[in-house]
Design a protein around this motif. Structure first.
Motif, PDB file in Angstrom:
ATOM      1  N   GLN A 187       4.191  -2.157   2.154  1.00  0.00           N
ATOM      2  CA  GLN A 187       4.861  -3.301   1.248  1.00  0.00           C
ATOM      3  C   GLN A 187       4.325  -3.214  -0.303  1.00  0.00           C
ATOM      4  O   GLN A 187       4.882  -3.859  -0.860  1.00  0.00           O
ATOM      5  CB  GLN A 187       4.508  -4.740   1.822  1.00  0.00           C
ATOM      6  CG  GLN A 187       5.019  -5.130   2.941  1.00  0.00           C
ATOM      7  CD  GLN A 187       4.575  -6.513   3.633  1.00  0.00           C
ATOM      8  OE1 GLN A 187       3.869  -7.235   2.717  1.00  0.00           O
ATOM      9  NE2 GLN A 187       4.824  -7.056   4.683  1.00  0.00           N
ATOM     10  N   GLY A 188       3.606  -2.136  -0.448  1.00  0.00           N
ATOM     11  CA  GLY A 188       3.332  -1.981  -1.720  1.00  0.00           C
ATOM     12  C   GLY A 188       2.122  -2.455  -2.160  1.00  0.00           C
ATOM     13  O   GLY A 188       1.675  -2.293  -3.330  1.00  0.00           O
ATOM     14  N   TRP A 189       1.297  -3.102  -1.210  1.00  0.00           N
ATOM     15  CA  TRP A 189       0.035  -3.469  -2.131  1.00  0.00           C
ATOM     16  C   TRP A 189      -1.167  -2.446  -2.254  1.00  0.00           C
ATOM     17  O   TRP A 189      -1.041  -1.355  -1.467  1.00  0.00           O
ATOM     18  CB  TRP A 189      -0.431  -4.474  -0.619  1.00  0.00           C
ATOM     19  CG  TRP A 189      -0.089  -5.644  -0.370  1.00  0.00           C
ATOM     20  CD1 TRP A 189       1.149  -5.951  -0.111  1.00  0.00           C
ATOM     21  CD2 TRP A 189      -0.766  -6.883  -0.094  1.00  0.00           C
ATOM     22  NE1 TRP A 189       1.701  -7.093  -0.040  1.00  0.00           N
ATOM     23  CE2 TRP A 189       0.353  -7.838   0.266  1.00  0.00           C
ATOM     24  CE3 TRP A 189      -1.998  -7.289   0.203  1.00  0.00           C
ATOM     25  CZ2 TRP A 189       0.050  -9.184   0.433  1.00  0.00           C
ATOM     26  CZ3 TRP A 189      -2.325  -8.647   0.346  1.00  0.00           C
ATOM     27  CH2 TRP A 189      -1.260  -9.611   0.624  1.00  0.00           C
ATOM     28  N   THR A 190      -2.030  -2.539  -3.026  1.00  0.00           N
ATOM     29  CA  THR A 190      -3.231  -2.019  -3.453  1.00  0.00           C
ATOM     30  C   THR A 190      -4.328  -1.701  -2.433  1.00  0.00           C
ATOM     31  O   THR A 190      -4.199  -2.891  -1.866  1.00  0.00           O
ATOM     32  CB  THR A 190      -3.335  -1.958  -4.926  1.00  0.00           C
ATOM     33  OG1 THR A 190      -4.293  -3.479  -4.915  1.00  0.00           O
ATOM     34  CG2 THR A 190      -2.429  -2.093  -5.958  1.00  0.00           C
ATOM     35  N   ILE A 191      -4.808  -0.860  -2.651  1.00  0.00           N
ATOM     36  CA  ILE A 191      -6.161  -0.715  -1.532  1.00  0.00           C
ATOM     37  C   ILE A 191      -7.032  -1.991  -1.739  1.00  0.00           C
ATOM     38  O   ILE A 191      -7.413  -2.785  -1.000  1.00  0.00           O
ATOM     39  CB  ILE A 191      -6.932   0.629  -1.672  1.00  0.00           C
ATOM     40  CG1 ILE A 191      -6.038   1.597  -0.856  1.00  0.00           C
ATOM     41  CG2 ILE A 191      -8.196   0.253  -0.874  1.00  0.00           C
ATOM     42  CD1 ILE A 191      -6.213   2.901  -0.966  1.00  0.00           C
ATOM     43  N   SER A 192      -7.334  -2.281  -3.175  1.00  0.00           N
ATOM     44  CA  SER A 192      -7.982  -3.528  -3.421  1.00  0.00           C
ATOM     45  C   SER A 192      -7.445  -4.735  -3.001  1.00  0.00           C
ATOM     46  O   SER A 192      -8.155  -5.492  -2.519  1.00  0.00           O
ATOM     47  CB  SER A 192      -8.379  -3.355  -5.123  1.00  0.00           C
ATOM     48  OG  SER A 192      -8.883  -2.256  -5.530  1.00  0.00           O
ATOM     49  N   ALA A 193      -6.167  -4.927  -3.253  1.00  0.00           N
ATOM     50  CA  ALA A 193      -5.519  -6.121  -2.882  1.00  0.00           C
ATOM     51  C   ALA A 193      -5.745  -6.233  -1.093  1.00  0.00           C
ATOM     52  O   ALA A 193      -6.084  -7.371  -0.973  1.00  0.00           O
ATOM     53  CB  ALA A 193      -4.239  -6.323  -3.240  1.00  0.00           C
ATOM     54  N   ILE A 194      -5.418  -5.217  -0.576  1.00  0.00           N
ATOM     55  CA  ILE A 194      -5.690  -5.428   1.030  1.00  0.00           C
ATOM     56  C   ILE A 194      -6.864  -5.531   1.210  1.00  0.00           C
ATOM     57  O   ILE A 194      -6.965  -6.507   2.339  1.00  0.00           O
ATOM     58  CB  ILE A 194      -5.368  -3.994   1.432  1.00  0.00           C
ATOM     59  CG1 ILE A 194      -3.672  -3.545   1.362  1.00  0.00           C
ATOM     60  CG2 ILE A 194      -5.554  -3.950   3.067  1.00  0.00           C
ATOM     61  CD1 ILE A 194      -3.156  -2.064   1.496  1.00  0.00           C
ATOM     62  N   ALA A 195      -7.942  -5.076   0.716  1.00  0.00           N
ATOM     63  CA  ALA A 195      -9.444  -5.307   0.884  1.00  0.00           C
ATOM     64  C   ALA A 195      -9.766  -6.752   0.476  1.00  0.00           C
ATOM     65  O   ALA A 195     -10.456  -7.531   1.510  1.00  0.00           O
ATOM     66  CB  ALA A 195     -10.340  -4.275   0.172  1.00  0.00           C
ATOM     67  N   ARG A 196      -9.243  -7.195  -0.377  1.00  0.00           N
ATOM     68  CA  ARG A 196      -9.523  -8.708  -0.887  1.00  0.00           C
ATOM     69  C   ARG A 196      -8.862  -9.443   0.289  1.00  0.00           C
ATOM     70  O   ARG A 196      -9.419 -10.538   0.794  1.00  0.00           O
ATOM     71  CB  ARG A 196      -9.005  -8.983  -2.131  1.00  0.00           C
ATOM     72  CG  ARG A 196     -10.097  -8.695  -3.196  1.00  0.00           C
ATOM     73  CD  ARG A 196      -9.674  -9.188  -4.602  1.00  0.00           C
ATOM     74  NE  ARG A 196      -8.197  -8.992  -4.851  1.00  0.00           N
ATOM     75  CZ  ARG A 196      -7.935  -7.883  -5.518  1.00  0.00           C
ATOM     76  NH1 ARG A 196      -8.843  -6.954  -5.842  1.00  0.00           N
ATOM     77  NH2 ARG A 196      -6.551  -7.503  -6.008  1.00  0.00           N
ATOM     78  N   HIS A 197      -7.700  -9.503   0.819  1.00  0.00           N
ATOM     79  CA  HIS A 197      -6.759 -10.322   1.697  1.00  0.00           C
ATOM     80  C   HIS A 197      -7.380 -10.246   2.858  1.00  0.00           C
ATOM     81  O   HIS A 197      -7.494 -11.229   3.681  1.00  0.00           O
ATOM     82  CB  HIS A 197      -5.372  -9.519   1.690  1.00  0.00           C
ATOM     83  CG  HIS A 197      -4.586 -10.370   2.463  1.00  0.00           C
ATOM     84  ND1 HIS A 197      -4.076 -11.492   2.219  1.00  0.00           N
ATOM     85  CD2 HIS A 197      -3.927 -10.245   3.802  1.00  0.00           C
ATOM     86  CE1 HIS A 197      -3.278 -12.036   3.285  1.00  0.00           C
ATOM     87  NE2 HIS A 197      -3.196 -11.032   3.934  1.00  0.00           N
TER      88      HIS A 197
END
Length: 93
Positions: free
Chosen positions: A9-19
């Motif tokens: 879906q285009g999420w960054t690795i950092s955003a995925i990690a936080r989520h």
């Protein structure tokens, strides 16, 4: 939702990690296929190289004391503790 779906879906690795509440390096390794999510890496058993030696010593002298055999394997480089060594009752390969 898993890391792969979020990445598609285009999420960054950092955003995925936080989520997901995970470390970025863990997410990156998961996405690269370097590790399987939810499974820890298996470290090699340090005693395996000494197993045949111990079996042979016990075959030669079935009444060999565990402490004597432990001293011998320590001299060969085994760094494990005596209580763990002594509790092994021959299970395994």
């Amino acid at each position: 939702m898993d890391a792969h779906a979020l990445r598609r879906q285009g999420w960054t690795i950092s955003a995925i990690a936080r989520h997901l509440g995970r470390d970025r390096k863990t997410i990156r390794a998961d996405l690269n296929g370097d590790q399987v999510p939810g499974q820890r890496r298996q470290s090699p058993d340090a005693f395996v190289p000494l197993l045949q030696y111990c079996r042979q010593r016990l075959a030669d002298d079935p009444h060999l004391w565990a402490s004597t055999l432990f001293d011998a394997v320590r001299d060969l480089g085994h760094e494990g503790g005596y209580s763990t060594f002594r509790s092994c009752r021959g299970e395994g390969p």
